[in-house]
Scaffold this active site. Sequence first.
Site, short mmCIF file in Angstrom:
data_model
loop_
_atom_site.label_atom_id
_atom_site.label_comp_id
_atom_site.label_asym_id
_atom_site.label_seq_id
_atom_site.Cartn_x
_atom_site.Cartn_y
_atom_site.Cartn_z
N ARG A 164 68.90 62.82 11.42
CA ARG A 164 69.36 61.74 12.30
C ARG A 164 68.19 60.83 12.70
O ARG A 164 68.07 60.42 13.86
CB ARG A 164 70.01 62.29 13.57
N SER A 238 78.67 63.49 18.23
CA SER A 238 77.73 64.47 18.80
C SER A 238 76.80 63.77 19.79
O SER A 238 76.14 62.79 19.44
CB SER A 238 76.86 65.08 17.70
N GLU A 349 71.30 62.86 20.61
CA GLU A 349 71.54 62.15 19.36
C GLU A 349 71.89 60.69 19.64
O GLU A 349 71.54 59.81 18.88
CB GLU A 349 72.65 62.80 18.54
N1 EPU Z 1 80.43 75.67 17.27
C1 EPU Z 1 80.56 76.30 18.49
N2 EPU Z 1 81.30 75.70 19.46
C2 EPU Z 1 81.91 74.51 19.27
C3 EPU Z 1 81.79 73.86 18.03
C4 EPU Z 1 81.03 74.46 17.04
O1 EPU Z 1 80.04 77.39 18.72
O2 EPU Z 1 82.52 74.00 20.22
C5 EPU Z 1 79.58 76.29 16.24
C6 EPU Z 1 80.34 77.09 15.21
O3 EPU Z 1 79.58 78.22 14.91
C7 EPU Z 1 80.36 76.16 14.00
C8 EPU Z 1 79.06 75.45 14.13
O4 EPU Z 1 78.89 75.28 15.53
O5 EPU Z 1 80.40 76.88 12.81
C9 EPU Z 1 79.00 74.12 13.43
O6 EPU Z 1 80.03 73.27 13.95
P1 EPU Z 1 80.47 71.94 13.19
O7 EPU Z 1 80.74 72.24 11.77
O8 EPU Z 1 81.55 71.29 13.99
O9 EPU Z 1 79.16 71.05 13.19
P2 EPU Z 1 78.01 70.73 14.23
O10 EPU Z 1 76.74 71.33 13.74
O11 EPU Z 1 78.41 71.07 15.63
C10 EPU Z 1 77.23 68.59 12.93
C11 EPU Z 1 77.01 67.12 13.18
C12 EPU Z 1 78.33 66.37 13.21
C13 EPU Z 1 79.06 66.60 11.91
C14 EPU Z 1 79.28 68.11 11.73
C15 EPU Z 1 79.94 68.47 10.45
C16 EPU Z 1 74.97 66.95 14.47
C17 EPU Z 1 74.35 66.60 15.79
N3 EPU Z 1 76.30 66.91 14.41
O12 EPU Z 1 77.90 69.12 14.08
O13 EPU Z 1 78.01 64.99 13.28
O14 EPU Z 1 80.32 65.95 11.89
O15 EPU Z 1 77.99 68.76 11.75
O16 EPU Z 1 79.03 68.37 9.43
O17 EPU Z 1 74.24 67.23 13.52
C18 EPU Z 1 77.71 63.16 14.77
O18 EPU Z 1 76.56 63.09 14.35
O19 EPU Z 1 78.14 62.37 15.67
C19 EPU Z 1 78.60 64.20 14.27
C20 EPU Z 1 79.85 64.35 14.70
#
Ligand code: EPU
Length: 353
Positions: A164, A238, A349
């Site tokens: 990012r 995010s 972010e």
């Molecule tokens: N999880 C939790 N609680 C929650 C949600 C998720 O514990 O409420 C844990 C779970 O273990 C899950 C893991 O977090 O497996 C990953 O969750 P998710 O796949 O939703 O992805 P993220 O790492 O939380 C990142 C990006 C998102 C992107 C998703 C999917 C960042 C800051 N965010 O989120 O990007 O859509 O991966 O690839 O890197 C954005 O940048 O605005 C954004 C939405």
Amino acid sequence: MQTLKDFDLTDYNTFGINAKAKFLVEINKEADFLELLETTEYKNNQKLFLGGGSNMLLVKDFDGLIVLNKLKGIEIIKEDEENVWVKAMGGEIWNDLVLFSVEKGFWGLENLSLVPGTVGASPVQNIGAYGSEAKDTIFEVEAIDIKNAGKKVFTNKECEFGYRDSIFKNKLKGKYFIIAVIFKLSKKQNKNVNYRALQEYLDENKLEIKSSGDVARIIAEIRESKLPNPKILGNAGSFFKNVYVDIDKLLEIELLYPDVPCFEEENRTSPLTPLLNKERGNQTIKIPTAWLIEKCGWKGKRVGNVGVHIKQSLVLVNYGGATGAEVLDLANKIIDSVDQKFGIKLTLEVNLI
Ligand code: EPU
């Protein structure tokens, strides 16, 4: 080209924060920007280059000039047997570019389906989702140097992409206006479905991928089921970045929480991965920030007009009428509690304006 005064920005930021800009101008063609450089409003004010307003929080009125990138156009500029180079103007909606590319059967952008915002913002933030980042396909970025109105073409390497992050958020912040981005896409099947949540969804629903359009549709489905629609509930995706730790820190957390989710990140295609790892040192294990926030009891919590989304605790939401200061106040409370519980300092972010 018209300069608008005391402009209401409520519809220009996906958080739906009611704030004003002293001046706003729309750039519909390249010549508009060159003309703008000569105006007194431009010379005498701080500037903010704006795309879709999907990654910012307006903490107060903006006492300056907002330059809205509305440059449009998507075209194929070169191709060979394996690849195609697509040039998209900075004001194009990101998802329109994804749709353009998957309709033509090209591979490379499908995992970034439904990411909000514009093409011009994609290299600044190095947008990413579902195992793919803009840097994996960005070939070049065309921009105007605001100092001398000269055009500069940045190669992928010159963009200094990180998680990012890019040169446009650091050394060159506010110094270049992004005109267009050129993407190098693949004509041959090049699917990337290793991201755990995506793979699980495909397995559970017994889905088979035949085209890049299939990937784009499925990812859109997953996103719609997890992330709030900003048209209904104001948000900027995010709010925080994910956290990267070293093995010692992970073990320390695991002692108390054996169920801590963690991911050793590797990026299939990017030539810049070694740079990223160097930057992170030994901190290469991702612990989802959403999990840390959830463990601190914030998931689904509402405080006045703002809250933490019920399905994804990385996303802060505006229930209506929130000020930027209220959102920031909640964010700071979350930062404090994650720091106290885990000894980890979260970083934002979103960009604070
Ligand atoms: N999880 C939790 N609680 C929650 C949600 C998720 O514990 O409420 C844990 C779970 O273990 C899950 C893991 O977090 O497996 C990953 O969750 P998710 O796949 O939703 O992805 P993220 O790492 O939380 C990142 C990006 C998102 C992107 C998703 C999917 C960042 C800051 N965010 O989120 O990007 O859509 O991966 O690839 O890197 C954005 O940048 O605005 C954004 C939405």
